[in-house]
Design an enzyme around this catalytic site. Structure first.
Site, PDB file in Angstrom:
ATOM      1  N   TYR A 154       0.853  -1.202   0.000  1.00 28.47           N
ATOM      2  CA  TYR A 154       0.000   0.000   0.000  1.00 28.47           C
ATOM      3  C   TYR A 154       0.885   1.247   0.000  1.00 28.47           C
ATOM      4  O   TYR A 154       0.687   2.165  -0.818  1.00 28.47           O
ATOM      5  CB  TYR A 154      -0.944   0.006   1.204  1.00 28.47           C
ATOM      6  CG  TYR A 154      -1.776   1.279   1.259  1.00 28.47           C
ATOM      7  CD1 TYR A 154      -2.794   1.508   0.339  1.00 28.47           C
ATOM      8  CD2 TYR A 154      -1.510   2.269   2.203  1.00 28.47           C
ATOM      9  CE1 TYR A 154      -3.534   2.686   0.358  1.00 28.47           C
ATOM     10  CE2 TYR A 154      -2.252   3.451   2.231  1.00 28.47           C
ATOM     11  CZ  TYR A 154      -3.253   3.645   1.308  1.00 28.47           C
ATOM     12  OH  TYR A 154      -3.972   4.820   1.318  1.00 28.47           O
ATOM     13  N   PRO A 184      -3.128  12.597   2.969  1.00 21.11           N
ATOM     14  CA  PRO A 184      -3.835  12.585   4.254  1.00 21.11           C
ATOM     15  C   PRO A 184      -3.247  11.560   5.213  1.00 21.11           C
ATOM     16  O   PRO A 184      -2.715  10.525   4.804  1.00 21.11           O
ATOM     17  CB  PRO A 184      -5.273  12.180   3.879  1.00 21.11           C
ATOM     18  CG  PRO A 184      -5.346  12.215   2.389  1.00 21.11           C
ATOM     19  CD  PRO A 184      -3.949  11.981   1.904  1.00 21.11           C
ATOM     20  N   GLY A 185      -3.367  11.872   6.497  1.00 13.58           N
ATOM     21  CA  GLY A 185      -3.130  10.876   7.543  1.00 13.58           C
ATOM     22  C   GLY A 185      -4.439  10.134   7.781  1.00 13.58           C
ATOM     23  O   GLY A 185      -5.186   9.867   6.828  1.00 13.58           O
ATOM     24  N   LEU A 186      -4.741   9.845   9.038  1.00 12.56           N
ATOM     25  CA  LEU A 186      -5.903   8.999   9.341  1.00 12.56           C
ATOM     26  C   LEU A 186      -7.235   9.742   9.146  1.00 12.56           C
ATOM     27  O   LEU A 186      -7.510  10.726   9.830  1.00 12.56           O
ATOM     28  CB  LEU A 186      -5.791   8.507  10.783  1.00 12.56           C
ATOM     29  CG  LEU A 186      -4.677   7.465  11.000  1.00 12.56           C
ATOM     30  CD1 LEU A 186      -4.157   7.525  12.430  1.00 12.56           C
ATOM     31  CD2 LEU A 186      -5.173   6.074  10.646  1.00 12.56           C
TER      32      LEU A 186
HETATM   33  P1  NDP Z   1     -13.357   4.749   0.993  1.00 14.90           P
HETATM   34  O1  NDP Z   1     -13.209   3.273   0.993  1.00 14.90           O
HETATM   35  O2  NDP Z   1     -14.409   5.360   1.846  1.00 14.90           O
HETATM   36  O3  NDP Z   1     -13.523   5.286  -0.485  1.00 14.90           O
HETATM   37  C1  NDP Z   1     -12.809   4.735  -1.570  1.00 14.90           C
HETATM   38  C2  NDP Z   1     -13.525   5.095  -2.855  1.00 14.90           C
HETATM   39  O4  NDP Z   1     -12.775   4.576  -3.955  1.00 14.90           O
HETATM   40  C3  NDP Z   1     -14.913   4.504  -2.927  1.00 14.90           C
HETATM   41  O5  NDP Z   1     -15.783   5.456  -3.478  1.00 14.90           O
HETATM   42  C4  NDP Z   1     -14.747   3.329  -3.887  1.00 14.90           C
HETATM   43  O6  NDP Z   1     -15.970   3.160  -4.597  1.00 14.90           O
HETATM   44  C5  NDP Z   1     -13.659   3.863  -4.809  1.00 14.90           C
HETATM   45  N1  NDP Z   1     -12.946   2.816  -5.518  1.00 14.90           N
HETATM   46  C6  NDP Z   1     -12.183   1.822  -4.990  1.00 14.90           C
HETATM   47  N2  NDP Z   1     -11.729   1.030  -5.961  1.00 14.90           N
HETATM   48  C7  NDP Z   1     -12.205   1.520  -7.141  1.00 14.90           C
HETATM   49  C8  NDP Z   1     -12.094   1.136  -8.494  1.00 14.90           C
HETATM   50  N3  NDP Z   1     -11.383   0.051  -8.859  1.00 14.90           N
HETATM   51  N4  NDP Z   1     -12.713   1.871  -9.441  1.00 14.90           N
HETATM   52  C9  NDP Z   1     -13.433   2.955  -9.081  1.00 14.90           C
HETATM   53  N5  NDP Z   1     -13.581   3.374  -7.826  1.00 14.90           N
HETATM   54  C10 NDP Z   1     -12.979   2.658  -6.866  1.00 14.90           C
HETATM   55  O7  NDP Z   1     -11.912   5.299   1.437  1.00 14.90           O
HETATM   56  P2  NDP Z   1     -11.295   6.777   1.452  1.00 14.90           P
HETATM   57  O8  NDP Z   1     -12.307   7.798   1.149  1.00 14.90           O
HETATM   58  O9  NDP Z   1     -10.548   6.880   2.712  1.00 14.90           O
HETATM   59  O10 NDP Z   1     -10.236   6.645   0.288  1.00 14.90           O
HETATM   60  C11 NDP Z   1     -10.100   7.596  -0.757  1.00 14.90           C
HETATM   61  C12 NDP Z   1      -8.630   7.737  -1.094  1.00 14.90           C
HETATM   62  O11 NDP Z   1      -7.940   8.299   0.025  1.00 14.90           O
HETATM   63  C13 NDP Z   1      -7.922   6.438  -1.414  1.00 14.90           C
HETATM   64  O12 NDP Z   1      -7.057   6.643  -2.518  1.00 14.90           O
HETATM   65  C14 NDP Z   1      -7.108   6.151  -0.151  1.00 14.90           C
HETATM   66  O13 NDP Z   1      -5.977   5.376  -0.408  1.00 14.90           O
HETATM   67  C15 NDP Z   1      -6.765   7.564   0.266  1.00 14.90           C
HETATM   68  N6  NDP Z   1      -6.374   7.770   1.649  1.00 14.90           N
HETATM   69  C16 NDP Z   1      -7.223   7.423   2.682  1.00 14.90           C
HETATM   70  C17 NDP Z   1      -6.838   7.651   3.983  1.00 14.90           C
HETATM   71  C18 NDP Z   1      -7.691   7.261   5.137  1.00 14.90           C
HETATM   72  O14 NDP Z   1      -7.181   7.243   6.279  1.00 14.90           O
HETATM   73  N7  NDP Z   1      -8.965   6.978   4.960  1.00 14.90           N
HETATM   74  C19 NDP Z   1      -5.540   8.288   4.293  1.00 14.90           C
HETATM   75  C20 NDP Z   1      -4.746   8.600   3.149  1.00 14.90           C
HETATM   76  C21 NDP Z   1      -5.173   8.369   1.880  1.00 14.90           C
HETATM   77  P3  NDP Z   1     -16.580   1.764  -5.091  1.00 14.90           P
HETATM   78  O15 NDP Z   1     -16.231   0.723  -4.060  1.00 14.90           O
HETATM   79  O16 NDP Z   1     -18.051   2.051  -5.192  1.00 14.90           O
HETATM   80  O17 NDP Z   1     -15.940   1.538  -6.416  1.00 14.90           O
HETATM   81  C1  8X3 Z   2      -4.080   5.569   4.634  1.00 15.77           C
HETATM   82  C2  8X3 Z   2      -3.226   5.930   5.783  1.00 15.77           C
HETATM   83  O1  8X3 Z   2      -1.947   5.021   7.736  1.00 15.77           O
HETATM   84  O2  8X3 Z   2      -4.234   4.251   7.464  1.00 15.77           O
HETATM   85  O3  8X3 Z   2      -3.495   6.035   3.472  1.00 15.77           O
HETATM   86  O4  8X3 Z   2      -2.502   3.470   5.965  1.00 15.77           O
HETATM   87  S1  8X3 Z   2      -2.960   4.595   6.758  1.00 15.77           S
END
Ligand code: NDP
Ligand code: 8X3
Length: 254
Positions: A154, A184-186
């Site tokens: 990841y 972003p962090g958590l």
């Molecule tokens: P969620 O799981 O709430 O949202 C993820 C979104 O991505 C969903 O809408 C999902 O929709 C979509 N998605 C996943 N796979 C696919 C695909 N193959 N095609 C199209 N859409 C896809 O998590 P977050 O909102 O937290 O994540 C959003 C981004 O932020 C990600 O890139 C994640 O790595 C990043 N991030 C998150 C952090 C956290 O702590 N939450 C921290 C740092 C970064 P669906 O399943 O309907 O396709």
């Molecule tokens: C998601 C941040 O620390 O939960 O990008 O993996 S962490």
């Protein structure tokens, strides 16, 4: 500058959904992508009813190159060169030490977080460059800057996103198209539920004992970057909960 047209991937939940809400609230017309058609339609319906802007949805798996190309080709012209493209779709799978990890999990993360983001960017960018403006927002992660136990693949995918953003800064220099990398962090979203495949006994505690970020906190940063005057480029954002010092040092009061 208020963004008139924005495209957001991964808009069915979490950060993407929060971005959709904030952009619609501020009058942007939107194209929302995700795989879960029903969830996406619900988001769109709610935003249309609340804010009255145009919200189009397309069920797209960003890992499917042909589907990405097809979706862009069917969009009204104004959305093919959006003012803002938010490359947010992404996920993690598992938290195993690398030697105990699953190949299919690695492939899903690489295909979504790296290859999917490249497909989407490549499909929109020529139109954006031609229009001489626009902002590409890439959602990377603090995990792309710092390693943590079990984060291996990841983290590597997010480091790739960050370096891709840096490269785009160079490739797009002089075109008028800006790039903003967001780490972003958590953030409390469906992220950990997806990582632990619905095991809430593992996902829940990730966000307990401190105040995590919300999707809205990230959306505000993105909206800030998207509304700077044309001569201002917000290249990089690192945002964590106040309780989070590094990717793995979190002040939890349990
Ligand atoms: P969620 O799981 O709430 O949202 C993820 C979104 O991505 C969903 O809408 C999902 O929709 C979509 N998605 C996943 N796979 C696919 C695909 N193959 N095609 C199209 N859409 C896809 O998590 P977050 O909102 O937290 O994540 C959003 C981004 O932020 C990600 O890139 C994640 O790595 C990043 N991030 C998150 C952090 C956290 O702590 N939450 C921290 C740092 C970064 P669906 O399943 O309907 O396709
Ligand atoms: C998601 C941040 O620390 O939960 O990008 O993996 S962490």
């Amino acid at each position: 500058m208020k963004p008139e047209h924005a495209v957001i991937t991964g808009a069915s939940s979490g950060i993407g959904r929060a971005c959709a809400e904030l952009f619609a609230q501020n009058g942007s017309n939107l194209v929302l992508w995700a795989r879960r058609t029903e969830k996406l339609s619900d988001v769109a319906e709610e935003l249309r009813n609340t804010f009255g802007t145009q919200i189009l949805t397309q069920t797209v798996d960003v890992r499917d190159h042909a589907a990405v190309q097809d979706a862009v080709s069917h969009l009204p012209e104004a959305y093919q060169h959006p003012d803002v493209l938010v490359n947010n779709a992404g996920l993690s799978r598992g938290l195993h030490r690398f030697h105990q990890g699953e190949r299919l999990d690695w492939e899903e993360m690489i295909d979504t977080n790296i290859k999917g983001l490249l497909y989407v960017t490549r499909a929109f960018l020529p139109h954006m460059v031609k229009s001489g403006k626009g902002l590409v927002v890439n959602i990377s992660s603090i995990a792309g800057r710092q390693a943590y136990l079990g984060g291996n693949v990841y983290s590597a995918t997010k480091a790739a996103v960050k370096l891709f953003s840096d490269s785009l800064q160079i490739d797009l220099n002089g075109t008028g198209v800006r790039v903003c990398n967001v780490d972003p962090g958590l953030v409390e979203t469906e992220f950990s539920e997806v990582r632990f495949r619905g095991d809430t006994s593992r996902a829940g505690p990730v966000y307990q004992g401190y105040q995590p970020l919300t999707g809205a906190d990230i959306a505000e940063c993105i909206y800030f970057a998207a509304t700077r005057p044309a001569h201002v480029s917000v290249q990089d954002i690192l945002i964590t909960p106040t309780a989070q010092a590094t990717v793995s040092i979190v002040d939890k009061k349990m």
